[in-house]
Scaffold this active site. Structure first.
Site, PDB file in Angstrom:
ATOM      1  N   SER A  15       0.169  10.023  10.019  1.00 40.09           N
ATOM      2  CA  SER A  15       1.077  10.955   9.347  1.00 40.09           C
ATOM      3  C   SER A  15       0.786  10.977   7.854  1.00 40.09           C
ATOM      4  O   SER A  15      -0.014  10.187   7.347  1.00 40.09           O
ATOM      5  CB  SER A  15       2.540  10.547   9.579  1.00 40.09           C
ATOM      6  OG  SER A  15       2.800   9.267   9.007  1.00 40.09           O
ATOM      7  N   SER A 140      -0.090   3.031  -5.764  1.00 40.64           N
ATOM      8  CA  SER A 140       0.986   3.904  -6.224  1.00 40.64           C
ATOM      9  C   SER A 140       1.033   3.835  -7.735  1.00 40.64           C
ATOM     10  O   SER A 140       0.572   2.849  -8.336  1.00 40.64           O
ATOM     11  CB  SER A 140       2.323   3.439  -5.642  1.00 40.64           C
ATOM     12  OG  SER A 140       3.405   4.134  -6.234  1.00 40.64           O
ATOM     13  N   TYR A 153       8.613  -2.856  -3.152  1.00 44.44           N
ATOM     14  CA  TYR A 153       7.473  -1.933  -3.096  1.00 44.44           C
ATOM     15  C   TYR A 153       6.598  -2.088  -4.338  1.00 44.44           C
ATOM     16  O   TYR A 153       5.368  -2.209  -4.231  1.00 44.44           O
ATOM     17  CB  TYR A 153       8.011  -0.509  -2.986  1.00 44.44           C
ATOM     18  CG  TYR A 153       6.957   0.571  -2.911  1.00 44.44           C
ATOM     19  CD1 TYR A 153       6.177   0.735  -1.775  1.00 44.44           C
ATOM     20  CD2 TYR A 153       6.768   1.458  -3.970  1.00 44.44           C
ATOM     21  CE1 TYR A 153       5.219   1.742  -1.690  1.00 44.44           C
ATOM     22  CE2 TYR A 153       5.823   2.466  -3.894  1.00 44.44           C
ATOM     23  CZ  TYR A 153       5.056   2.606  -2.760  1.00 44.44           C
ATOM     24  OH  TYR A 153       4.116   3.598  -2.684  1.00 44.44           O
ATOM     25  N   LYS A 157       2.658  -3.419  -4.525  1.00 48.68           N
ATOM     26  CA  LYS A 157       1.617  -2.557  -5.078  1.00 48.68           C
ATOM     27  C   LYS A 157       0.969  -3.196  -6.313  1.00 48.68           C
ATOM     28  O   LYS A 157      -0.252  -3.098  -6.495  1.00 48.68           O
ATOM     29  CB  LYS A 157       2.194  -1.182  -5.428  1.00 48.68           C
ATOM     30  CG  LYS A 157       2.664  -0.388  -4.217  1.00 48.68           C
ATOM     31  CD  LYS A 157       1.534  -0.110  -3.223  1.00 48.68           C
ATOM     32  CE  LYS A 157       1.974   0.795  -2.104  1.00 48.68           C
ATOM     33  NZ  LYS A 157       0.902   1.084  -1.130  1.00 48.68           N
ATOM     34  N   THR A 188       5.680  13.856   1.458  1.00 55.61           N
ATOM     35  CA  THR A 188       5.477  13.303   2.793  1.00 55.61           C
ATOM     36  C   THR A 188       6.795  12.686   3.252  1.00 55.61           C
ATOM     37  O   THR A 188       7.816  12.809   2.578  1.00 55.61           O
ATOM     38  CB  THR A 188       4.381  12.218   2.789  1.00 55.61           C
ATOM     39  OG1 THR A 188       4.859  11.073   2.048  1.00 55.61           O
ATOM     40  CG2 THR A 188       3.092  12.729   2.151  1.00 55.61           C
TER      41      THR A 188
END
Length: 263
Positions: A15, A140, A153, A157, A188
């Site tokens: 995806s 990111s 997160y 990263k 997304t």
């Protein structure tokens, strides 16, 4: 570099960025290995590729980071070698630090960091033997500066940058390349699938993500950066300039992010 006759392995290919990337790369004269946990969705991506006969599906779970060696061996056997690994698989998070269970931090590190580096390390001897290889890591902008409600997160990263900067240094002699791709907001399902404080999915899209770059536009820019073998590429709208602001003034980027109140 060129994608001509390359064998490219993409994780998180069922995806979002991974799916769009697989479909776009299939237009080039290369062969693809598509991985994620969801075989049915991967088969659907394969059917949508320009030359499905040049696409193999290989399921994996990045959370199972202690068992990546046989996965890497299986990938190599599909076409006899792997030229490029695009580490795109991962999850995001949306919750205040004070409310977030340590289990959420653990899960983000296991999937976004440990799963990614375990897979990369499992493939590394193959790259060294071939004196050629290219790691592309979808990090990111949050791997370069931080924002509210993304502590786990951002931590994962940031860690990826430290690891792959070292890998690039240690294996420059083996002609192994590393490209860190740093997306800003891309439209997304990453926000819908983001984990909240108790580990459940957020379940809805946020405004900044919905107004982000179209995924096909992002992928074309990403492919351009890979072709140029860039060390790092910052791809987004206005938010990408946060990287340069932080270099000049960490205090200023703090103030700007505070004002934005990004969720």
């Amino acid at each position: 570099m060129t994608f001509e006759n390359k064998i490219i392995w993409i994780t998180g290919a069922s995806s979002g960025i991974g799916k769009a990337l697989a479909i776009e790369l299939s237009k080039h004269n290369c062969k693809l290995i598509l991985s994620s946990r969801r075989e049915e969705e991967l088969q659907d991506v394969k059917r949508n590729c320009s030359k499905p006969e040049n696409v193999e599906v290989l399921t994996l779970d990045l959370a199972d980071y202690l068992n990546m060696k046989p996965i890497a061996e299986s990938a190599i056997k599909r076409f006899g070698k792997v030229d490029m690994l695009i580490n795109n698989g991962g999850i995001s998070q949306r919750s205040p630090i004070i409310e977030t269970s340590i289990e959420v931090d653990k899960k983000l590190m296991e999937i976004d960091y440990l799963g990614t580096i375990a897979l990369s390390k499992a493939l590394l001897p193959h790259f060294v033997t071939n004196t050629s290889g290219h790691y592309v890591v979808v990090s990111s902008l949050m791997g370069k500066f931080s924002s509210h409600y993304r502590s786990a997160y951002c931590g994962a990263k940031h860690a990826l940058h430290g690891f792959f900067d070292t890998l690039r240094l240690e294996h420059d002699k083996d002609n192994i390349k590393v490209t860190m791709i740093c997306p800003g907001f891309v439209n997304t399902n990453v926000a819908r699938n983001a984990l909240t404080a108790d580990g459940t999915e957020q379940g809805y899209q946020d405004e900044m993500t919905e107004n982000g770059l179209d995924v096909d536009v992002f992928v074309r820019k990403m492919i351009k950066a890979i072709r140029k073998e860039k060390f790092e590429a910052y791809i987004g709208k206005f938010e990408k300039f946060g990287v340069f602001v932080k270099r000049l003034s960490p205090r200023l980027i703090h103030k700007l992010v505070m004002r934005s109140k990004v969720r």
